[in-house]
Design a protein around this motif. Structure first.
Motif, short mmCIF file in Angstrom:
data_model
loop_
_atom_site.label_atom_id
_atom_site.label_comp_id
_atom_site.label_asym_id
_atom_site.label_seq_id
_atom_site.Cartn_x
_atom_site.Cartn_y
_atom_site.Cartn_z
N SER A 117 0.82 -1.22 0.00
CA SER A 117 0.00 0.00 0.00
C SER A 117 0.85 1.27 0.00
O SER A 117 0.31 2.37 -0.12
CB SER A 117 -0.93 0.01 1.23
OG SER A 117 -1.80 -1.10 1.20
N ILE A 118 2.15 1.11 0.15
CA ILE A 118 3.04 2.28 0.13
C ILE A 118 3.19 2.77 -1.30
O ILE A 118 3.50 2.00 -2.21
CB ILE A 118 4.43 1.92 0.71
CG1 ILE A 118 4.30 1.57 2.19
CG2 ILE A 118 5.40 3.09 0.54
CD1 ILE A 118 5.60 1.12 2.83
N LYS A 119 2.96 4.06 -1.50
CA LYS A 119 3.08 4.65 -2.83
C LYS A 119 4.46 5.29 -2.96
O LYS A 119 4.90 6.00 -2.08
CB LYS A 119 1.99 5.70 -3.04
CG LYS A 119 0.58 5.11 -3.08
CD LYS A 119 -0.45 6.19 -3.30
CE LYS A 119 -1.85 5.61 -3.34
NZ LYS A 119 -2.88 6.66 -3.52
N GLY A 120 5.10 5.03 -4.08
CA GLY A 120 6.43 5.57 -4.32
C GLY A 120 7.47 4.47 -4.22
O GLY A 120 7.64 3.86 -3.16
N GLY A 121 8.14 4.21 -5.33
CA GLY A 121 9.10 3.11 -5.38
C GLY A 121 10.22 3.23 -4.38
O GLY A 121 10.56 2.26 -3.69
N LYS A 122 10.81 4.42 -4.28
CA LYS A 122 11.94 4.59 -3.37
C LYS A 122 11.51 4.46 -1.91
O LYS A 122 12.22 3.88 -1.09
CB LYS A 122 12.60 5.95 -3.60
CG LYS A 122 13.34 6.06 -4.92
CD LYS A 122 14.04 7.40 -5.05
CE LYS A 122 14.83 7.49 -6.35
NZ LYS A 122 15.51 8.80 -6.49
N ALA A 123 10.34 5.01 -1.60
CA ALA A 123 9.83 4.90 -0.23
C ALA A 123 9.54 3.44 0.11
O ALA A 123 9.83 2.99 1.22
CB ALA A 123 8.56 5.74 -0.08
N LYS A 124 8.98 2.72 -0.85
CA LYS A 124 8.68 1.31 -0.61
C LYS A 124 9.97 0.51 -0.41
O LYS A 124 10.03 -0.38 0.45
CB LYS A 124 7.88 0.74 -1.79
CG LYS A 124 7.44 -0.71 -1.59
CD LYS A 124 6.60 -1.21 -2.77
CE LYS A 124 5.26 -0.53 -2.80
NZ LYS A 124 4.35 -1.11 -3.83
N ASN A 125 10.99 0.82 -1.20
CA ASN A 125 12.27 0.13 -1.05
C ASN A 125 12.89 0.39 0.32
O ASN A 125 13.45 -0.52 0.95
CB ASN A 125 13.25 0.57 -2.14
CG ASN A 125 12.89 0.00 -3.50
OD1 ASN A 125 12.18 -1.00 -3.60
ND2 ASN A 125 13.36 0.63 -4.56
N ALA A 126 12.78 1.63 0.78
CA ALA A 126 13.31 1.97 2.11
C ALA A 126 12.54 1.23 3.20
O ALA A 126 13.13 0.74 4.17
CB ALA A 126 13.23 3.48 2.33
#
Length: 201
Positions: A117-126
């Motif tokens: 449910s996290i939006k944003g690839g970099k945020a999800k990777n973190a």
């Protein structure tokens, strides 16, 4: 003398406009690349609780280092009765750590379920990196507990004057190594969380 147009823009002003234009474009591109990053409430709540629990684990394991130093001194002085008593304290702390690990596992499960449910690839990777490091921390706890148990058994054997192939000093270093790993994985998880927070600001 040639009169300047009232619409004349100084070189400094032009540079400032270009500078701010670059900043705006860069910010826009970052937002696009991050896909308007956002974190669901479920993940936020679980990671906040997870961070608290992980820090409790770190604190408990760090406290063990002081007891380990005392055990090492007692072993060298052949004061095995006292060393066994200190080892029992260690096992009590180990039990407390295991209880915290169960709580951390529950929060990590919530974080994992909310990951998609996290939006944003970099945020999800973190976010994924934080989960991975806390899982690694829990794996080190298994070795930490096992090393503590072996240490207690060896000290008990020495107290009872039974032969043993394992050295107390070696086991103590193994436990200390696990404690260092626990600290490192927790710090890496915290760094990943801070990076995620930065990306969604």
């Amino acid at each position: 003398m040639e009169h300047r147009s009232k619409f004349y823009i100084s070189r400094r002003t032009k540079l400032l406009i270009v500078f701010f234009g670059v900043v705006v474009v860069s910010y826009s591109l970052t937002r696009i690349m991050n896909g308007s990053a956002s974190i669901p409430t479920e993940f936020q709540e679980a990671r906040e609780q997870g961070a608290i629990i992980a820090q409790n684990i770190v604190s408990l394991s760090n406290d063990s280092s002081k007891i380990l130093k005392r055990i090492s001194e007692l072993d060298k002085e052949k004061r095995y009765i006292e060393a066994v008593a200190e080892a029992k304290k260690m096992l009590e702390k180990s039990a407390a750590v295991r209880n915290e690990a169960v709580k951390l596992a529950a929060e990590l499960e919530k974080m994992t379920k909310a990951l998609d449910s996290i939006k944003g690839g970099k945020a999800k990777n973190a976010a994924l990196e934080s989960i991975t490091n806390w899982v690694a921390l829990m794996n080190r706890l298994v070795d930490y507990s096992a090393s503590l148990s072996r240490l207690s058994e060896v000290l008990q054997a020495r107290f009872e004057n039974r032969p043993t192939d394992q050295q107390v000093g070696v086991l103590i270093e193994q436990v200390n190594a696990e404690i260092r790993s626990i600290n490192n994985f927790n710090e890496q998880a915290r760094q990943a969380i801070r990076r995620m927070d930065f990306l969604v600001r």
